[in-house]
Scaffold this motif. Structure first.
Motif, mmCIF file in Angstrom:
data_model
loop_
_atom_site.group_PDB
_atom_site.id
_atom_site.type_symbol
_atom_site.label_atom_id
_atom_site.label_comp_id
_atom_site.label_asym_id
_atom_site.label_seq_id
_atom_site.Cartn_x
_atom_site.Cartn_y
_atom_site.Cartn_z
ATOM 1 N N TYR A 85 -26.406 103.263 64.628
ATOM 2 C CA TYR A 85 -26.082 101.830 64.670
ATOM 3 C C TYR A 85 -24.685 101.510 64.139
ATOM 4 O O TYR A 85 -24.079 100.528 64.561
ATOM 5 N N LEU A 86 -24.160 102.333 63.268
ATOM 6 C CA LEU A 86 -22.758 102.152 62.870
ATOM 7 C C LEU A 86 -21.843 102.446 64.062
ATOM 8 O O LEU A 86 -20.867 101.725 64.303
ATOM 9 N N LEU A 87 -22.187 103.493 64.843
ATOM 10 C CA LEU A 87 -21.406 103.813 66.043
ATOM 11 C C LEU A 87 -21.543 102.712 67.094
ATOM 12 O O LEU A 87 -20.581 102.374 67.784
ATOM 13 N N ILE A 88 -22.728 102.135 67.199
ATOM 14 C CA ILE A 88 -22.929 101.007 68.112
ATOM 15 C C ILE A 88 -22.073 99.824 67.660
ATOM 16 O O ILE A 88 -21.428 99.151 68.473
ATOM 17 N N GLY A 89 -22.039 99.590 66.366
ATOM 18 C CA GLY A 89 -21.295 98.459 65.809
ATOM 19 C C GLY A 89 -19.810 98.487 66.105
ATOM 20 O O GLY A 89 -19.177 97.430 66.225
ATOM 21 N N VAL A 90 -19.240 99.692 66.246
ATOM 22 C CA VAL A 90 -17.806 99.786 66.553
ATOM 23 C C VAL A 90 -17.562 100.078 68.035
ATOM 24 O O VAL A 90 -16.442 100.382 68.437
ATOM 25 N N GLY A 91 -18.623 100.000 68.841
ATOM 26 C CA GLY A 91 -18.468 100.139 70.283
ATOM 27 C C GLY A 91 -18.403 101.560 70.814
ATOM 28 O O GLY A 91 -18.025 101.763 71.967
ATOM 29 N N LEU A 92 -18.780 102.547 70.003
ATOM 30 C CA LEU A 92 -18.738 103.933 70.474
ATOM 31 C C LEU A 92 -20.044 104.373 71.128
ATOM 32 O O LEU A 92 -20.070 105.359 71.847
ATOM 33 N N LEU A 93 -21.131 103.669 70.852
ATOM 34 C CA LEU A 93 -22.413 103.864 71.532
ATOM 35 C C LEU A 93 -22.929 102.488 71.937
ATOM 36 O O LEU A 93 -22.449 101.468 71.445
ATOM 37 N N ARG A 94 -23.922 102.494 72.832
ATOM 38 C CA ARG A 94 -24.522 101.235 73.269
ATOM 39 C C ARG A 94 -26.024 101.258 73.026
ATOM 40 O O ARG A 94 -26.635 102.317 73.041
ATOM 41 N N ALA A 95 -26.581 100.083 72.845
ATOM 42 C CA ALA A 95 -28.022 99.917 72.681
ATOM 43 C C ALA A 95 -28.509 98.911 73.709
ATOM 44 O O ALA A 95 -27.733 98.063 74.171
ATOM 45 N N SER A 96 -29.782 99.006 74.041
ATOM 46 C CA SER A 96 -30.361 97.992 74.919
ATOM 47 C C SER A 96 -30.828 96.825 74.059
ATOM 48 O O SER A 96 -30.927 96.942 72.830
ATOM 49 N N GLU A 97 -31.143 95.737 74.701
ATOM 50 C CA GLU A 97 -31.582 94.551 73.955
ATOM 51 C C GLU A 97 -32.913 94.766 73.253
ATOM 52 O O GLU A 97 -33.247 94.060 72.313
ATOM 53 N N ASN A 98 -33.677 95.771 73.684
ATOM 54 C CA ASN A 98 -34.976 96.067 73.059
ATOM 55 C C ASN A 98 -34.863 97.051 71.903
ATOM 56 O O ASN A 98 -35.855 97.310 71.232
ATOM 57 N N ASP A 99 -33.685 97.616 71.688
ATOM 58 C CA ASP A 99 -33.490 98.583 70.608
ATOM 59 C C ASP A 99 -33.304 97.871 69.276
ATOM 60 O O ASP A 99 -32.807 96.747 69.216
ATOM 61 N N SER A 100 -33.676 98.570 68.221
ATOM 62 C CA SER A 100 -33.530 98.017 66.879
ATOM 63 C C SER A 100 -33.304 99.154 65.893
ATOM 64 O O SER A 100 -33.866 100.243 66.056
ATOM 65 N N PRO A 101 -32.529 98.901 64.850
ATOM 66 C CA PRO A 101 -32.388 99.923 63.799
ATOM 67 C C PRO A 101 -33.740 100.292 63.184
ATOM 68 O O PRO A 101 -33.931 101.409 62.718
ATOM 69 N N ASP A 102 -34.678 99.355 63.216
ATOM 70 C CA ASP A 102 -36.008 99.623 62.660
ATOM 71 C C ASP A 102 -36.739 100.729 63.414
ATOM 72 O O ASP A 102 -37.668 101.333 62.876
ATOM 73 N N ASP A 103 -36.341 101.000 64.656
ATOM 74 C CA ASP A 103 -36.969 102.068 65.439
ATOM 75 C C ASP A 103 -36.790 103.431 64.774
ATOM 76 O O ASP A 103 -37.564 104.351 65.034
#
Length: 133
Positions: A85-103
């Motif tokens: 999620y840190l990588l997602i936060g800086v745009g290096l990875l992507r998540a879907s709208e159904n994804d959550s750090p809680d997963d």
């Protein structure tokens, strides 16, 4: 010349010192590894990614995989999720709208705990015999 990935990882290291820079590179490579093993290009779940991370770590580092990941700050599945999620936060990875750090928040170790290898010696061996019972 510094790449965008390197610049963003340096920024993450400065903002959140829990994880070594190698952890970010490793997770990025583990995502690529996991996706490449799918029969069709698609989104992967947290559980699939965690399995891919374990498989990639074992292939890369063998028996010391747990120690290597731990030295980078990743001991639990939660830690791997935090890096994702840190990588997602800086745009290096992507998540879907159904994804959550809680997963990723399972509280479980990232790598399975291996039982120690025991050496079995017989009294007939020409080595000192120590009975540890």
């Amino acid at each position: 010349m510094e790449s965008e990935f390197t610049r963003k990882v340096a920024l993450l290291e400065a903002q959140d010192p829990r994880f070594a820079g190698e952890a970010y590179s490793f997770i990025s490579e583990a995502v690529t590894f996991t996706v490449s093993r799918l029969s069709a290009h698609r989104h992967v779940s947290a559980a699939e990614l965690l399995d891919g991370i374990r498989e990639f770590a074992t292939a890369r580092f063998g028996a010391v995989a747990s120690a290597v990941l731990s030295s980078w700050g990743m001991e639990k599945e939660d830690d791997a999720g935090a890096v994702v999620y840190l990588l997602i936060g800086v745009g290096l990875l992507r998540a879907s709208e159904n994804d959550s750090p809680d997963d990723f928040k399972t509280g479980l170790p990232l790598m399975p705990v291996l039982s120690p290898i025991r050496s079995v010696r017989r009294k007939s061996d020409k080595l000192p015999f120590i009975d540890q019972r």
